[in-house]
Design a protein around this motif. Structure first.
Motif, mmCIF file in Angstrom:
data_model
loop_
_atom_site.group_PDB
_atom_site.id
_atom_site.type_symbol
_atom_site.label_atom_id
_atom_site.label_comp_id
_atom_site.label_asym_id
_atom_site.label_seq_id
_atom_site.Cartn_x
_atom_site.Cartn_y
_atom_site.Cartn_z
ATOM 1 N N LEU A 29 130.016 75.951 61.394
ATOM 2 C CA LEU A 29 131.283 75.274 61.118
ATOM 3 C C LEU A 29 131.196 73.846 61.651
ATOM 4 N N ILE A 30 131.072 72.889 60.744
ATOM 5 C CA ILE A 30 131.051 71.490 61.157
ATOM 6 C C ILE A 30 132.498 71.069 61.405
ATOM 7 N N GLY A 31 132.827 70.740 62.652
ATOM 8 C CA GLY A 31 134.211 70.458 63.015
ATOM 9 C C GLY A 31 134.986 71.731 63.303
ATOM 10 N N ALA A 75 129.942 73.430 65.478
ATOM 11 C CA ALA A 75 129.234 72.160 65.604
ATOM 12 C C ALA A 75 130.231 71.011 65.567
ATOM 13 N N GLN A 76 130.303 70.259 66.641
ATOM 14 C CA GLN A 76 131.174 69.094 66.683
ATOM 15 C C GLN A 76 130.700 68.137 67.762
ATOM 16 N N ARG A 77 131.300 66.936 67.766
ATOM 17 C CA ARG A 77 130.808 65.893 68.671
ATOM 18 C C ARG A 77 130.799 66.334 70.126
ATOM 19 N N ASP A 78 131.886 66.964 70.570
ATOM 20 C CA ASP A 78 131.939 67.467 71.934
ATOM 21 C C ASP A 78 132.212 68.967 71.868
ATOM 22 N N PRO A 79 131.180 69.787 71.852
ATOM 23 C CA PRO A 79 131.374 71.237 71.701
ATOM 24 C C PRO A 79 132.171 71.871 72.829
ATOM 25 N N PHE A 98 127.514 77.178 70.236
ATOM 26 C CA PHE A 98 128.090 75.838 70.261
ATOM 27 C C PHE A 98 126.963 74.807 70.262
ATOM 28 N N VAL A 99 127.141 73.757 69.466
ATOM 29 C CA VAL A 99 126.125 72.722 69.383
ATOM 30 C C VAL A 99 126.785 71.373 69.139
ATOM 31 N N GLY A 100 126.245 70.336 69.743
ATOM 32 C CA GLY A 100 126.769 68.994 69.520
ATOM 33 C C GLY A 100 126.288 68.455 68.180
ATOM 34 N N ALA A 101 127.197 67.897 67.390
ATOM 35 C CA ALA A 101 126.833 67.355 66.076
ATOM 36 C C ALA A 101 127.845 66.312 65.653
ATOM 37 N N ASP A 102 127.379 65.343 64.875
ATOM 38 C CA ASP A 102 128.216 64.246 64.408
ATOM 39 C C ASP A 102 127.779 63.925 62.983
ATOM 40 N N VAL A 103 128.719 63.944 62.027
ATOM 41 C CA VAL A 103 128.350 63.722 60.630
ATOM 42 C C VAL A 103 127.818 62.317 60.379
ATOM 43 N N THR A 104 128.017 61.404 61.319
ATOM 44 C CA THR A 104 127.465 60.049 61.169
ATOM 45 C C THR A 104 126.058 59.950 61.765
#
Length: 325
Positions: free
Chosen positions: A8-10, A33-37, A54-60
């Motif tokens: 789940l992105i966001g 998955a989101q910028r600050d998990p 949980f994983v840190g991720a950023d669409v940019t």
């Protein structure tokens, strides 16, 4: 969905928390998955041991998205912004997610867009959403694209924002009072996402619009919210020229509005294409059946005020009810 891994992105946002709960209940494993998990850690107790990741991720940042989707069976992109870098997040970010999902060999992709998405839109929001959909289709042709109307729920920033304004202001100005909306319950949106994830052979490659059971104008929505929280403000429907001036100035006391939001208000936000909830066999939840339960906090004495009014309506001694308040 049992034991399938869904990224789940966001996933820790307003809609994401409901999608995560629905997926966990279906037996799926969920990777948030989101910028600050860390902001999504509240979801961990909702699943079994090892069911939530949980994983840190950023669409940019494409490298982080590639890592987040690796090994996933299904990817859901929930990321969107109401202000800021529309193109970077909702167009380029959508493309990044779709390309990463395709490269990783993911079986299904659900992209959450919005009614009003149109690459030719005069609104930067609507334009970026439309371009994002095109980018998703180009990279992952069998993706399911869901376009919800305004989403309401206990943590929303739409119904609650207006309720807060109504609770504080004796006079409530309304912009574009005749604009139509088809508010959809966040739980129904989550159910639609899970349905699409579970049956890509049925819903893959389709664009489905998601709306609630009721179409309501902006003016009537404000009146409904006022009645639901027991308030009686003076509601003033502003003419369009006044609304345009306020949008140009960039503010409305208690309810900020930008020029881009003003442009979006020029079109109705209702289902005109394929009705996703009907196609999926999901019964739409009316706002009137769930919203009063959380809007009670905007009443004059919160839950105690509601309890007192109920006692008076049912014949309980008025003095006792007043004492409770």
């Amino acid at each position: 969905m049992n034991d399938r891994l869904v990224t789940l992105i966001g996933g820790g946002g307003f809609v994401g928390r409901y999608v995560a709960q629905a997926l966990l209940a279906s037996g799926a494993r969920v990777r948030i998955a989101q910028r600050d998990p860390r902001q999504a850690f509240f979801l961990k107790p909702l699943g079994g041991l090892g069911q939530t990741q949980f994983v840190g991720a950023d669409v940019t940042k494409p490298a982080t998205i590639a890592q987040a989707v690796q090994g996933a069976d299904i990817v859901v992109n929930l990321v969107g912004v109401l202000a800021g870098d529309f193109h970077g997040v909702q167009t380029l970010g959508a493309r990044t997610v779709a390309e990463a999902a395709a490269k990783a060999g993911v079986g299904a992709l659900i992209h959450v867009s919005a009614i009003g998405a149109d690459a030719a839109s005069e609104s930067a929001y609507g334009k970026s959403k439309g371009e994002g959909e095109a980018a998703v289709r180009a990279a992952f042709p069998n993706a399911t694209i869901l376009r919800p109307s305004i989403i309401f729920g206990q943590e929303d920033q739409f119904v609650n924002r207006f309720a807060g304004m109504i609770a504080k202001a004796p006079v409530v100005p309304v912009l574009r009072a005749g604009a139509k909306f088809q508010p959809v319950f966040v739980g129904n949106v989550a159910d639609a996402i899970v349905a699409a994830a579970a049956a890509p052979e049925t819903f893959g490659g389709k664009t489905l619009e998601i709306g609630g059971p009721d179409v309501i104008t902006m003016g009537n929505l404000i009146r409904w919210i006022a009645a639901a929280i027991g308030r009686e403000p003076s509601i003033v429907e502003l003419p369009d020229f006044a609304g345009a001036l306020i949008a140009k100035a960039g503010f409305l006391p208690g309810a900020p509005i930008t020029q881009d939001q003003w442009r979006m208000l020029q079109s109705d936000n209702i289902v005109t294409g394929v009705d996703g909830l009907k196609a999926m066999g999901i019964e739409a939840t009316p706002m009137s059946t769930v919203a009063p339960g959380w809007l009670v906090r905007f009443r004059k004495a919160g839950r105690f005020g509601r309890r007192a009014e109920t006692r008076v309506e049912t014949g309980v001694d008025t003095h006792s009810a007043t004492h409770v308040v």
